[in-house]
Design a protein around this motif. Structure first.
Motif, PDB file in Angstrom:
ATOM      1  N   LEU A  70      -2.644  -0.758  -3.379  1.00 41.51           N
ATOM      2  CA  LEU A  70      -2.587  -1.496  -2.646  1.00 41.51           C
ATOM      3  C   LEU A  70      -1.545  -2.780  -2.727  1.00 41.51           C
ATOM      4  O   LEU A  70      -1.552  -3.248  -3.559  1.00 41.51           O
ATOM      5  CB  LEU A  70      -3.594  -2.364  -1.984  1.00 41.51           C
ATOM      6  N   ARG A  71      -0.366  -3.464  -1.746  1.00 48.25           N
ATOM      7  CA  ARG A  71       0.556  -4.385  -2.066  1.00 48.25           C
ATOM      8  C   ARG A  71       0.680  -5.559  -1.836  1.00 48.25           C
ATOM      9  O   ARG A  71      -0.270  -5.095   0.028  1.00 48.25           O
ATOM     10  CB  ARG A  71       1.776  -3.544  -1.371  1.00 48.25           C
ATOM     11  N   LEU A  95      -3.728  -3.538   7.152  1.00 46.86           N
ATOM     12  CA  LEU A  95      -4.889  -2.782   6.746  1.00 46.86           C
ATOM     13  C   LEU A  95      -5.343  -2.762   8.581  1.00 46.86           C
ATOM     14  O   LEU A  95      -5.526  -2.851   9.655  1.00 46.86           O
ATOM     15  CB  LEU A  95      -5.477  -3.535   5.661  1.00 46.86           C
ATOM     16  N   CYS A  96      -6.069  -1.182   7.965  1.00 48.16           N
ATOM     17  CA  CYS A  96      -7.221  -1.538   9.427  1.00 48.16           C
ATOM     18  C   CYS A  96      -8.499  -0.684   9.059  1.00 48.16           C
ATOM     19  O   CYS A  96      -8.657  -0.136   7.543  1.00 48.16           O
ATOM     20  CB  CYS A  96      -6.315  -0.382  10.349  1.00 48.16           C
ATOM     21  N   LYS A 112      -2.478  -8.360   7.815  1.00 45.79           N
ATOM     22  CA  LYS A 112      -1.865  -7.827   6.259  1.00 45.79           C
ATOM     23  C   LYS A 112      -2.690  -8.592   5.676  1.00 45.79           C
ATOM     24  O   LYS A 112      -2.895  -9.902   5.034  1.00 45.79           O
ATOM     25  CB  LYS A 112      -0.536  -8.909   6.927  1.00 45.79           C
ATOM     26  N   VAL A 113      -2.288  -8.298   3.976  1.00 44.23           N
ATOM     27  CA  VAL A 113      -2.695  -8.909   2.921  1.00 44.23           C
ATOM     28  C   VAL A 113      -1.599  -9.592   2.259  1.00 44.23           C
ATOM     29  O   VAL A 113      -0.455  -9.232   2.605  1.00 44.23           O
ATOM     30  CB  VAL A 113      -3.216  -7.209   1.868  1.00 44.23           C
ATOM     31  N   THR A 114      -2.694 -10.811   2.457  1.00 45.02           N
ATOM     32  CA  THR A 114      -1.716 -11.697   1.967  1.00 45.02           C
ATOM     33  C   THR A 114      -1.504 -12.120   0.724  1.00 45.02           C
ATOM     34  O   THR A 114      -1.182 -13.205   0.036  1.00 45.02           O
ATOM     35  CB  THR A 114      -1.756 -12.887   3.222  1.00 45.02           C
ATOM     36  N   THR A 130     -19.902  -0.454   5.310  1.00 44.05           N
ATOM     37  CA  THR A 130     -19.465   1.721   5.203  1.00 44.05           C
ATOM     38  C   THR A 130     -18.675   2.187   5.520  1.00 44.05           C
ATOM     39  O   THR A 130     -18.412   3.211   5.965  1.00 44.05           O
ATOM     40  CB  THR A 130     -21.111   1.516   6.484  1.00 44.05           C
ATOM     41  N   HIS A 131     -17.331   0.839   6.570  1.00 42.77           N
ATOM     42  CA  HIS A 131     -16.183   1.770   7.152  1.00 42.77           C
ATOM     43  C   HIS A 131     -15.052   1.033   6.020  1.00 42.77           C
ATOM     44  O   HIS A 131     -15.348   0.842   4.388  1.00 42.77           O
ATOM     45  CB  HIS A 131     -15.783   1.157   8.174  1.00 42.77           C
ATOM     46  N   GLU A 132     -14.298   2.351   5.450  1.00 44.62           N
ATOM     47  CA  GLU A 132     -12.833   2.525   4.637  1.00 44.62           C
ATOM     48  C   GLU A 132     -12.105   1.384   5.021  1.00 44.62           C
ATOM     49  O   GLU A 132     -11.963   1.447   6.403  1.00 44.62           O
ATOM     50  CB  GLU A 132     -12.724   3.473   4.325  1.00 44.62           C
ATOM     51  N   LEU A 133     -10.924   0.794   4.432  1.00 44.01           N
ATOM     52  CA  LEU A 133      -9.663  -0.172   5.349  1.00 44.01           C
ATOM     53  C   LEU A 133      -8.976   1.787   4.481  1.00 44.01           C
ATOM     54  O   LEU A 133      -8.815   1.523   3.362  1.00 44.01           O
ATOM     55  CB  LEU A 133     -10.040  -1.148   4.142  1.00 44.01           C
TER      56      LEU A 133
END
Length: 142
Positions: free
Chosen positions: A33-34, A39-40, A58-60, A101-104
């Motif tokens: 992960l960068r 992500l979703c 977005k990953v900030t 319960t959900h993966e990203l």
């Protein structure tokens, strides 16, 4: 355009902010992960069997023990991930649209895979290419 593959699980006891920006404790289970990765979450399938994908943003920021990191990879300790959505994604909330319960997943597209192949082939490990193949199936990328 290039999106490196990553698969994350949410630590249910480490939800720091449920709405934009979403801040979650996560374990990187596969890939890398960068910062800047879109992500979703896949929350199920529709009546045609297509995945129902919730675009989170977005990953900030990625932090471990209050230290900023540029990336986190599988096998690293848990990290705090800050996800900021665009104007269309600001309504997305943990607990309402997705949960632990959900993966990203990294939101890969055909264009991002092509960019990885042409520009970053040597930077992506064999295990990460396997994650790309898995994500193509999960996210329905042709």
């Amino acid at each position: 355009v290039a999106v490196f593959p990553a698969r994350l699980s949410i630590v249910p006891t480490a939800v720091f902010n449920k709405k934009n920006p979403i801040v979650l404790g996560c374990t990187v289970t596969q890939g890398r992960l960068r910062v800047g990765t879109p992500l979703c979450a896949v929350t199920g399938a529709n009546e045609r069997g297509e995945p129902m994908v919730v675009e989170l943003g977005k990953v900030t920021s990625i932090q471990h023990n209050h230290e900023e990191k540029e990336f986190a990879k599988a096998g690293d300790p848990d990290v705090a991930v800050k996800i900021e959505g665009s104007d269309e994604q600001r309504h997305i909330a943990y607990g309402r649209h997705f949960d632990h319960t959900h993966e990203l997943y990294s939101r890969i597209t055909r264009d991002s895979i092509d960019a990885l192949k042409s520009e970053f082939r040597s930077d992506v490990s064999k295990d990460e290419w396997k994650v790309v193949i898995e994500l193509k199936k999960i996210l329905g990328v042709a």
